[in-house]
Design a protein around this motif. Sequence first.
Motif, PDB file in Angstrom:
ATOM      1  N   VAL A  49       0.829  -1.206   0.000  1.00 53.89           N
ATOM      2  CA  VAL A  49       0.000   0.000   0.000  1.00 53.89           C
ATOM      3  C   VAL A  49       0.865   1.258   0.000  1.00 53.89           C
ATOM      4  O   VAL A  49       0.607   2.206  -0.750  1.00 53.89           O
ATOM      5  N   VAL A  50       1.908   1.279   0.832  1.00 53.55           N
ATOM      6  CA  VAL A  50       2.800   2.443   0.864  1.00 53.55           C
ATOM      7  C   VAL A  50       3.444   2.657  -0.501  1.00 53.55           C
ATOM      8  O   VAL A  50       3.546   3.787  -0.995  1.00 53.55           O
ATOM      9  N   THR A  51       3.861   1.568  -1.131  1.00 56.12           N
ATOM     10  CA  THR A  51       4.480   1.666  -2.454  1.00 56.12           C
ATOM     11  C   THR A  51       3.506   2.232  -3.481  1.00 56.12           C
ATOM     12  O   THR A  51       3.876   3.070  -4.309  1.00 56.12           O
ATOM     13  N   ILE A  52       2.258   1.795  -3.428  1.00 54.87           N
ATOM     14  CA  ILE A  52       1.251   2.304  -4.365  1.00 54.87           C
ATOM     15  C   ILE A  52       1.030   3.799  -4.162  1.00 54.87           C
ATOM     16  O   ILE A  52       0.985   4.576  -5.127  1.00 54.87           O
ATOM     17  N   LEU A  53       0.902   4.229  -2.907  1.00 54.59           N
ATOM     18  CA  LEU A  53       0.664   5.645  -2.626  1.00 54.59           C
ATOM     19  C   LEU A  53       1.803   6.515  -3.142  1.00 54.59           C
ATOM     20  O   LEU A  53       1.582   7.572  -3.751  1.00 54.59           O
ATOM     21  N   LEU A  54       3.038   6.072  -2.919  1.00 56.42           N
ATOM     22  CA  LEU A  54       4.193   6.842  -3.384  1.00 56.42           C
ATOM     23  C   LEU A  54       4.328   6.776  -4.905  1.00 56.42           C
ATOM     24  O   LEU A  54       4.661   7.775  -5.554  1.00 56.42           O
ATOM     25  N   SER A  55       4.065   5.610  -5.483  1.00 57.92           N
ATOM     26  CA  SER A  55       4.166   5.467  -6.938  1.00 57.92           C
ATOM     27  C   SER A  55       3.137   6.331  -7.647  1.00 57.92           C
ATOM     28  O   SER A  55       3.406   6.878  -8.722  1.00 57.92           O
ATOM     29  N   ASN A  56       1.951   6.460  -7.052  1.00 54.60           N
ATOM     30  CA  ASN A  56       0.922   7.317  -7.647  1.00 54.60           C
ATOM     31  C   ASN A  56       1.412   8.755  -7.763  1.00 54.60           C
ATOM     32  O   ASN A  56       1.203   9.423  -8.781  1.00 54.60           O
ATOM     33  N   ILE A  57       2.070   9.239  -6.709  1.00 49.38           N
ATOM     34  CA  ILE A  57       2.590  10.607  -6.730  1.00 49.38           C
ATOM     35  C   ILE A  57       3.767  10.720  -7.695  1.00 49.38           C
ATOM     36  O   ILE A  57       3.901  11.705  -8.428  1.00 49.38           O
ATOM     37  N   CYS A  58       4.605   9.712  -7.710  1.00 50.75           N
ATOM     38  CA  CYS A  58       5.764   9.728  -8.607  1.00 50.75           C
ATOM     39  C   CYS A  58       5.318   9.798 -10.067  1.00 50.75           C
ATOM     40  O   CYS A  58       5.878  10.549 -10.866  1.00 50.75           O
ATOM     41  N   ASP A  59       4.278   9.039 -10.413  1.00 50.42           N
ATOM     42  CA  ASP A  59       3.839   8.944 -11.806  1.00 50.42           C
ATOM     43  C   ASP A  59       2.834  10.022 -12.193  1.00 50.42           C
ATOM     44  O   ASP A  59       2.842  10.500 -13.331  1.00 50.42           O
ATOM     45  N   THR A  60       1.938  10.394 -11.259  1.00 48.34           N
ATOM     46  CA  THR A  60       0.871  11.356 -11.575  1.00 48.34           C
ATOM     47  C   THR A  60       0.753  12.374 -10.448  1.00 48.34           C
ATOM     48  O   THR A  60      -0.240  12.398  -9.705  1.00 48.34           O
ATOM     49  N   PRO A  61       1.752  13.231 -10.285  1.00 48.66           N
ATOM     50  CA  PRO A  61       1.767  14.153  -9.140  1.00 48.66           C
ATOM     51  C   PRO A  61       0.686  15.226  -9.188  1.00 48.66           C
ATOM     52  O   PRO A  61       0.388  15.848  -8.169  1.00 48.66           O
ATOM     53  N   SER A  62       0.086  15.450 -10.353  1.00 51.37           N
ATOM     54  CA  SER A  62      -0.928  16.501 -10.469  1.00 51.37           C
ATOM     55  C   SER A  62      -2.320  16.040 -10.062  1.00 51.37           C
ATOM     56  O   SER A  62      -3.232  16.862  -9.937  1.00 51.37           O
ATOM     57  N   SER A  63      -2.499  14.739  -9.841  1.00 51.80           N
ATOM     58  CA  SER A  63      -3.825  14.206  -9.532  1.00 51.80           C
ATOM     59  C   SER A  63      -4.254  14.571  -8.114  1.00 51.80           C
ATOM     60  O   SER A  63      -3.588  14.212  -7.137  1.00 51.80           O
ATOM     61  N   ALA A  64      -5.383  15.264  -7.998  1.00 52.44           N
ATOM     62  CA  ALA A  64      -5.886  15.673  -6.685  1.00 52.44           C
ATOM     63  C   ALA A  64      -6.228  14.466  -5.819  1.00 52.44           C
ATOM     64  O   ALA A  64      -6.028  14.485  -4.601  1.00 52.44           O
ATOM     65  N   LYS A  65      -6.734  13.396  -6.434  1.00 53.80           N
ATOM     66  CA  LYS A  65      -7.127  12.230  -5.636  1.00 53.80           C
ATOM     67  C   LYS A  65      -5.920  11.508  -5.048  1.00 53.80           C
ATOM     68  O   LYS A  65      -6.027  10.856  -4.006  1.00 53.80           O
ATOM     69  N   PHE A  66      -4.758  11.622  -5.705  1.00 48.31           N
ATOM     70  CA  PHE A  66      -3.559  10.994  -5.177  1.00 48.31           C
ATOM     71  C   PHE A  66      -2.878  11.873  -4.129  1.00 48.31           C
ATOM     72  O   PHE A  66      -2.114  11.378  -3.299  1.00 48.31           O
ATOM     73  N   ARG A  67      -3.148  13.175  -4.165  1.00 54.13           N
ATOM     74  CA  ARG A  67      -2.505  14.104  -3.234  1.00 54.13           C
ATOM     75  C   ARG A  67      -3.256  14.203  -1.907  1.00 54.13           C
ATOM     76  O   ARG A  67      -2.827  14.928  -1.014  1.00 54.13           O
ATOM     77  N   ARG A  68      -4.363  13.506  -1.781  1.00 59.55           N
ATOM     78  CA  ARG A  68      -5.126  13.504  -0.529  1.00 59.55           C
ATOM     79  C   ARG A  68      -5.402  12.061  -0.119  1.00 59.55           C
ATOM     80  O   ARG A  68      -5.939  11.272  -0.891  1.00 59.55           O
ATOM     81  N   ILE A  69      -5.057  11.718   1.115  1.00 61.45           N
ATOM     82  CA  ILE A  69      -5.245  10.373   1.649  1.00 61.45           C
ATOM     83  C   ILE A  69      -6.151  10.463   2.868  1.00 61.45           C
ATOM     84  O   ILE A  69      -5.915  11.273   3.773  1.00 61.45           O
ATOM     85  N   ASN A  70      -7.180   9.645   2.886  1.00 62.13           N
ATOM     86  CA  ASN A  70      -8.133   9.633   3.992  1.00 62.13           C
ATOM     87  C   ASN A  70      -7.544   8.856   5.166  1.00 62.13           C
ATOM     88  O   ASN A  70      -7.509   7.626   5.157  1.00 62.13           O
ATOM     89  N   ALA A  71      -7.084   9.577   6.181  1.00 60.69           N
ATOM     90  CA  ALA A  71      -6.434   8.941   7.327  1.00 60.69           C
ATOM     91  C   ALA A  71      -7.405   8.133   8.172  1.00 60.69           C
ATOM     92  O   ALA A  71      -6.984   7.267   8.951  1.00 60.69           O
ATOM     93  N   SER A  72      -8.712   8.397   8.044  1.00 54.89           N
ATOM     94  CA  SER A  72      -9.694   7.658   8.835  1.00 54.89           C
ATOM     95  C   SER A  72     -10.090   6.339   8.182  1.00 54.89           C
ATOM     96  O   SER A  72     -10.793   5.532   8.789  1.00 54.89           O
ATOM     97  N   ASN A  73      -9.636   6.118   6.947  1.00 52.12           N
ATOM     98  CA  ASN A  73      -9.925   4.862   6.260  1.00 52.12           C
ATOM     99  C   ASN A  73      -9.252   3.708   6.997  1.00 52.12           C
ATOM    100  O   ASN A  73      -8.059   3.774   7.319  1.00 52.12           O
TER     101      ASN A  73
END
Length: 309
Positions: A49-73
């Motif tokens: 999961v950590v790898t996916i979250l970081l890879s999302n930012i690495c590959d698509t840093p402009s995506s608003a959905k990747f720049r916000r993570i729901n900590a209550s999930n």
Amino acid sequence: EILATMADVPATDAATAAAVAAAEAGRLLASYVARDDKKSTERVESLRVVTILLSNICDTPSSAKFRRINASNAKISRAVLTPPGGEALLGACGFRRDGENIELPLSVTDDEASARAKACLQALDAACEQEGVPLMLSALHPHVHGARACCFVPNDGLQASAPSSCLIVAGALDNVVRAWTTWPRSEEPGYVLEGHEGARGVNGVIAVCSLGGGRIATGGRDGKVLVWQLSSASETRVVATHVGHGDGCGAAVSNAQVISSLACGSDGTLFSGGWDQTARRWGDGGGVLGDGGVFGAAVLALCVLTDGA
């Protein structure tokens, strides 16, 4: 604390600062994942999961959905926020707490975010290597077209810059075979092998196998089994070509020439399975295996038992 401060690191030092901050966090997470206990599956999931979250930012840093993570999930809390080092890695990337969310502020530009995420992934790779978790490397090496087969090949001194590394060899639908060193992580393949071609309207290298001694075998939809001798990237060559699937036994099957699996015996003997419903041995004493030759379905996987059976 890391989440509160890393987003304010100057742009010019973004990648360096992320690498420094991520080194300790990566070590903590890799050490956590490397433990062998009843929670091993959960630990591997944390790394994934950590790898996916970081890879999302690495590959698509402009995506608003990747720049916000729901900590209550619940899944994020269990896989990222609870394990040691998980949340700190996000902080090293520039994320910080904002209520129930962990966000990458707009002050962190797309280029900065991508650079920090890449540095975090590299730090995590290094930590995984050091902690003995080589199969958890975050590198998901890109192919122009989808990868369909992969194997590990001992370095055997092929890459002088990484003598302790092995190679990841992958075949893909563009008929090309590529190989990377596992450590240090390489962005570009050290080997690009082109020998397969399209046939009967189909393309792809869908089987690869290590033969030892710096040799690999690749099987394609063109019906060829190619044996490559890896040396330097400029001197790698095909040393043997085997064809036969689709001739005779199983020839009536559509695209019967396709090679779908490869395996190597302890003595270096090469075996292949195909869509023609046969398995074959290549070299001295070679031929179609099995009584009558045809198995009744495509041979999609092969293995050779340790006793040579």
